[in-house]
Design a protein around this motif. Structure first.
Motif, PDB file in Angstrom:
ATOM      1  N   LYS A 106       0.826  -1.215   0.000  1.00 56.50           N
ATOM      2  CA  LYS A 106       0.000   0.000   0.000  1.00 56.50           C
ATOM      3  C   LYS A 106       0.857   1.262   0.000  1.00 56.50           C
ATOM      4  O   LYS A 106       0.620   2.188  -0.779  1.00 56.50           O
ATOM      5  CB  LYS A 106      -0.920   0.017   1.230  1.00 56.50           C
ATOM      6  CG  LYS A 106      -1.758  -1.226   1.411  1.00 56.50           C
ATOM      7  CD  LYS A 106      -2.634  -1.149   2.647  1.00 56.50           C
ATOM      8  CE  LYS A 106      -1.866  -1.078   3.959  1.00 56.50           C
ATOM      9  NZ  LYS A 106      -1.126  -2.302   4.293  1.00 56.50           N
ATOM     10  N   SER A 107       1.851   1.288   0.900  1.00 56.00           N
ATOM     11  CA  SER A 107       2.695   2.491   0.961  1.00 56.00           C
ATOM     12  C   SER A 107       3.473   2.675  -0.318  1.00 56.00           C
ATOM     13  O   SER A 107       3.712   3.809  -0.750  1.00 56.00           O
ATOM     14  CB  SER A 107       3.674   2.398   2.132  1.00 56.00           C
ATOM     15  OG  SER A 107       2.971   2.442   3.339  1.00 56.00           O
ATOM     16  N   THR A 108       3.866   1.565  -0.934  1.00 52.23           N
ATOM     17  CA  THR A 108       4.601   1.686  -2.201  1.00 52.23           C
ATOM     18  C   THR A 108       3.701   2.289  -3.268  1.00 52.23           C
ATOM     19  O   THR A 108       4.143   3.135  -4.049  1.00 52.23           O
ATOM     20  CB  THR A 108       5.153   0.314  -2.618  1.00 52.23           C
ATOM     21  OG1 THR A 108       5.888  -0.228  -1.520  1.00 52.23           O
ATOM     22  CG2 THR A 108       6.071   0.437  -3.810  1.00 52.23           C
TER      23      THR A 108
ATOM     24  N   PHE B 135       1.160  11.640   5.937  1.00 58.03           N
ATOM     25  CA  PHE B 135       1.951  10.456   6.281  1.00 58.03           C
ATOM     26  C   PHE B 135       1.423   9.743   7.518  1.00 58.03           C
ATOM     27  O   PHE B 135       0.661  10.294   8.307  1.00 58.03           O
ATOM     28  CB  PHE B 135       3.408  10.859   6.494  1.00 58.03           C
ATOM     29  CG  PHE B 135       4.066  11.325   5.224  1.00 58.03           C
ATOM     30  CD1 PHE B 135       4.815  10.463   4.463  1.00 58.03           C
ATOM     31  CD2 PHE B 135       3.913  12.633   4.785  1.00 58.03           C
ATOM     32  CE1 PHE B 135       5.413  10.873   3.296  1.00 58.03           C
ATOM     33  CE2 PHE B 135       4.501  13.065   3.612  1.00 58.03           C
ATOM     34  CZ  PHE B 135       5.258  12.175   2.868  1.00 58.03           C
ATOM     35  N   GLN B 136       1.921   8.517   7.673  1.00 57.30           N
ATOM     36  CA  GLN B 136       1.432   7.677   8.774  1.00 57.30           C
ATOM     37  C   GLN B 136       1.890   8.175  10.144  1.00 57.30           C
ATOM     38  O   GLN B 136       1.104   8.295  11.059  1.00 57.30           O
ATOM     39  CB  GLN B 136       1.918   6.241   8.557  1.00 57.30           C
ATOM     40  CG  GLN B 136       1.540   5.314   9.697  1.00 57.30           C
ATOM     41  CD  GLN B 136       1.758   3.858   9.352  1.00 57.30           C
ATOM     42  OE1 GLN B 136       2.241   3.528   8.279  1.00 57.30           O
ATOM     43  NE2 GLN B 136       1.396   2.981  10.260  1.00 57.30           N
ATOM     44  N   ASP B 137       3.193   8.460  10.261  1.00 53.42           N
ATOM     45  CA  ASP B 137       3.722   8.846  11.569  1.00 53.42           C
ATOM     46  C   ASP B 137       3.792  10.367  11.645  1.00 53.42           C
ATOM     47  O   ASP B 137       4.631  10.989  11.001  1.00 53.42           O
ATOM     48  CB  ASP B 137       5.112   8.236  11.751  1.00 53.42           C
ATOM     49  CG  ASP B 137       5.697   8.556  13.119  1.00 53.42           C
ATOM     50  OD1 ASP B 137       5.251   9.550  13.738  1.00 53.42           O
ATOM     51  OD2 ASP B 137       6.585   7.828  13.561  1.00 53.42           O
TER      52      ASP B 137
ATOM     53  N   CYS C 129      -3.527   9.790   1.547  1.00 54.66           N
ATOM     54  CA  CYS C 129      -3.375   9.657   2.997  1.00 54.66           C
ATOM     55  C   CYS C 129      -2.923   8.235   3.300  1.00 54.66           C
ATOM     56  O   CYS C 129      -3.708   7.290   3.139  1.00 54.66           O
ATOM     57  CB  CYS C 129      -4.701   9.928   3.704  1.00 54.66           C
ATOM     58  SG  CYS C 129      -5.448  11.507   3.301  1.00 54.66           S
ATOM     59  N   ASP C 130      -1.664   8.062   3.705  1.00 51.50           N
ATOM     60  CA  ASP C 130      -1.137   6.722   3.979  1.00 51.50           C
ATOM     61  C   ASP C 130      -1.325   6.384   5.460  1.00 51.50           C
ATOM     62  O   ASP C 130      -0.533   6.797   6.290  1.00 51.50           O
ATOM     63  CB  ASP C 130       0.338   6.637   3.587  1.00 51.50           C
ATOM     64  CG  ASP C 130       0.876   5.212   3.699  1.00 51.50           C
ATOM     65  OD1 ASP C 130       0.094   4.302   4.024  1.00 51.50           O
ATOM     66  OD2 ASP C 130       2.078   5.018   3.473  1.00 51.50           O
ATOM     67  N   GLU C 131      -2.354   5.658   5.771  1.00 50.27           N
ATOM     68  CA  GLU C 131      -2.700   5.293   7.142  1.00 50.27           C
ATOM     69  C   GLU C 131      -2.569   6.490   8.096  1.00 50.27           C
ATOM     70  O   GLU C 131      -1.808   6.439   9.054  1.00 50.27           O
ATOM     71  CB  GLU C 131      -1.797   4.140   7.621  1.00 50.27           C
ATOM     72  CG  GLU C 131      -1.873   2.937   6.689  1.00 50.27           C
ATOM     73  CD  GLU C 131      -1.467   1.648   7.365  1.00 50.27           C
ATOM     74  OE1 GLU C 131      -1.785   1.506   8.576  1.00 50.27           O
ATOM     75  OE2 GLU C 131      -0.858   0.801   6.700  1.00 50.27           O
ATOM     76  N   PRO C 132      -3.335   7.550   7.843  1.00 51.08           N
ATOM     77  CA  PRO C 132      -3.130   8.779   8.610  1.00 51.08           C
ATOM     78  C   PRO C 132      -3.557   8.683  10.070  1.00 51.08           C
ATOM     79  O   PRO C 132      -3.195   9.559  10.849  1.00 51.08           O
ATOM     80  CB  PRO C 132      -3.990   9.805   7.866  1.00 51.08           C
ATOM     81  CG  PRO C 132      -5.048   8.994   7.216  1.00 51.08           C
ATOM     82  CD  PRO C 132      -4.411   7.695   6.841  1.00 51.08           C
TER      83      PRO C 132
HETATM   84 MG   LIG Z   1       2.633   1.285   4.762  1.00 46.80          MG
END
Ligand SMILES: [Mg+2]
Ligand SMILES: Nc1ncnc2c1ncn2[C@@H]1O[C@H](COP(=O)(O)OP(=O)(O)OP(=O)(O)O)[C@@H](O)[C@H]1O
Lengths: 291, 320
Positions: free
Chosen positions: B52-54, B96-98, B172-175
């Motif tokens: 997913k992130s890729t 981003f996620q973090d 939105c990557d796992e926000p």
């Molecule tokens: Mg990811």
């Protein structure tokens, strides 16, 4: 950070010693003017030719005219020479540090951030310089360059052999930071490589760079003293601690004060900078606090 | 369509641990196609490591695709260089996620929020205070550093930064995955409000269906680098066609405790196969409850089984 630094008692003391030294070195002309002495004037009357040029009076000729005594044979004032020597030693160490920090940060940053062949070239160069018998090379290089100001030459040679220590640390940090999400965020916003390096990554390196810089100053002071001791450093009449110690060695039995005074200055200075370097590292350690 | 990605592939070289020589490659994204329309939210769901992130990094061109195309704003982003991409980036942003690692720890919030304009060579259009107000933060937050905020507040700053250039699409990557459960709903609501206010489109990535249920218009389910099912949100929840979607859905808690107690749970057996050495034929067959010879022999293509609904399975569940 300053507050955390001063919270450590040894660090506060070391900082005071360093500040005092810098102040005294800067004020060398003023202090010698008050004391009425000069680092280069000969005082034939202060030494006893009958005793082979040993200073007259106790403890290396300490008197109201010569507060820390005089040199054997030519009778130059030790206080004036120690103070002007501090100027020379500190200036060389600080400039060599500045040179190695600039070179090491620039090259380490580029190598760590971009990787690839840039990293290979810079990395190999650092390995080479770090594994070099640099002291021998410095001696050869300095001896082979007559007519150049020795102080300038020392700065260049010390800085050149010193930058890989900074570069190694900066490279490692830059490598980690380059993978960080805030760099990715800046790239998504369209940041140029220049902006990524200078605005995003570089500010995060100030801590580690400050630590290596503080820790490398005592090393440079000691190396400069060592080279001057070996006769390839600062040349008379310009005074330097290492050179004073070298000339004092044959006199250590007859005139121990002449040996001990510059030795004590060198020892205290190197110790104070080392303690300060450790304290700066602790104060910046993210594990011991939230910055 | 605002964004049309076709047959995206991303392979990463895999190096031998000792010799550093390339020992093969890993196909992190294996032929992904997806569309996002104006004002729409596409939810992209799949287990950890499915790519997913890729996909997010390919669409925002943090990574260059090995092959495939990304049509956005009338151009194919796949082959553009950084200079050509710069103006496109105003319309295509990312959260981003973090939240903490995506904010430069050395910058103040004001510096962070000035970044978008500075990097685009623009005069600041909105002062930091204005951007903070959009995401529910106060003007006095502008002069603080990221570590002085909670995770939810930090993520709001990341959202404010992404919106500074008035983008059309935000990836939105796992926000909310890194946030406390109590804060997750607030951030989701904020994203929804902002979508309405600014007419945004989202690609919203999550690792479970529950997280995308309330925000998505359509949903794409990913498994081992490929999309196995896409459908409108309601259709997907009502009638999952792919056995993997069914398994994911059975893991989403139901609000009604009676329903929750009585429903059938599908537990997947075995681990996710390594993307280094994916199974031949259908990639899901090692964990599928009903594989047969066809599944081992032939890899199912993503095909349309109903309007707006595509499945990559030889034996999809019937949909009405
Ligand atoms: Mg990811
Ligand atoms: N730069 C890279 N080099 C090599 N392999 C990579 C790289 N980036 C990702 N991968 C691999 O590609 C696969 C997909 O990774 P990705 O981060 O896209 O998964 P994900 O679905 O986002 O997972 P998560 O839910 O954990 O975030 C993983 O097997 C990962 O190890």
């Amino acid at each position: 950070m300053i507050r955390r630094l001063l919270a450590q008692r040894s660090a506060a003391l070391a900082l005071a010693v360093v500040a005092g030294l810098v102040l005294v070195a800067l004020a060398a002309p003023l202090i010698t003017w008050i004391a009425g002495s000069s680092p280069t004037a000969f005082h034939g009357d202060a030494v006893d030719p009958a005793l082979g040029g040993l200073p007259r009076g106790a403890a290396g000729g300490i008197s109201t005219r010569h507060w820390l005594g005089v040199e054997p044979v030519n009778g130059r004032d030790v206080l004036a020479r120690v103070l002007y020597g501090a100027q020379v030693s500190l200036l060389i160490a600080v400039l060599a540090t500045a040179l190695s920090v600039v070179l090491g940060t620039a090259l380490g940053l580029v190598a760590g951030f971009f990787g690839g062949w840039v990293d290979t070239v810079v990395g190999r160069t650092m390995d080479l310089l770090l594994s070099f018998p640099s002291l021998i090379f410095m001696i050869a290089l300095i001896s082979a360059a007559p007519g150049v100001d020795r102080r300038l030459l020392l700065v260049v040679v010390l800085g050149f052999f010193g930058w890989p220590y900074v570069g190694r640390i900066v490279r490692g940090q830059a490598m980690v930071l380059a993978r960080g999400e805030f760099v990715a965020a800046a790239r998504v916003l369209g940041a140029s490589r220049r902006a990524l390096l200078l605005r995003e990554v570089l500010p995060n390196l100030t801590g580690p760079v400050l630590v290596v810089a503080t820790m490398s100053i005592p090393g440079y002071i000691a190396t400069e003293a060592g080279l001057s001791f070996l006769g390839v450093g600062v040349q008379a009449p310009t005074p330097s601690w290492g050179q004073m110690i070298a000339t004092a060695v044959p006199w250590y039995a007859a005139d121990p004060a002449y040996f001990l005074i510059p030795g004590a200055f060198l020892f205290v200075t190197v110790l104070a900078f080392n303690v300060l370097g450790d304290a700066v590292r602790d104060a910046l350690d993210p594990r011991s606090q939230r910055r | 369509m605002l964004l049309e990605a076709r047959n995206l592939v991303k392979r990463f070289p895999v190096r031998h641990a000792l010799t550093r020589r390339q020992a093969g490659h890993i196909t992190a994204v294996d032929g992904v196609s997806l569309d996002v329309g104006p004002g729409e939210t596409l939810g992209l769901v799949g287990e950890s490591g499915c790519g997913k992130s890729t996909v997010a990094k390919l669409l925002t061109r943090l990574e260059r695709p090995t092959s495939g195309s990304i049509h956005f704003a009338g151009r194919d982003l796949a082959g553009l260089d950084e200079t050509a991409l710069r103006p496109v980036r105003r319309d295509l942003q990312m959260v981003f996620q973090d939240p903490f690692s995506s904010l430069n720890p050395r910058h103040t919030v004001r510096q962070i929020l000035a970044g978008p304009y500075r990097y685009q060579g623009l005069e600041p259009d909105q002062p930091a205070e204005e951007l903070l107000a959009r995401v529910g933060l106060r003007p006095e937050h502008a002069d603080r550093h990221p570590h002085e905020f909670s995770g939810g507040q930090a993520q709001r700053i990341g959202i404010a930064r992404a919106l500074a250039l008035n983008p059309k699409l935000v990836v939105c990557d796992e926000p909310v995955s890194a946030l406390d459960v109590s804060v997750q709903a607030q951030i989701l609501n904020l994203l929804r409000d902002l979508q309405e206010q600014y007419g945004l489109s989202y690609l919203f990535i999550a690792h479970d269906l529950g997280a995308v249920r309330h925000i998505s218009t359509r949903i794409a389910v990913m498994y081992l680098g490929s999309i196995v099912e896409t459908a409108d949100r309601d259709a997907l929840f009502a009638h999952p066609a792919h056995p993997y979607t069914r398994a994911l859905l059975s893991a989403v808690p139901l609000p009604d405790p009676d329903l929750e107690a009585s429903r059938e749970r599908i537990v997947l057996h075995g681990d996710l196969p390594s993307p280094l050495d994916p199974p031949g034929g259908c990639r899901f067959r090692t964990r599928c409850p009903k594989p047969d010879e066809l599944c081992a022999a032939e890899r199912p293509r993503l095909r349309t089984i109903a309007p707006g609904r595509q499945v990559a399975c030889h034996y999809p569940e019937r949909t009405p």
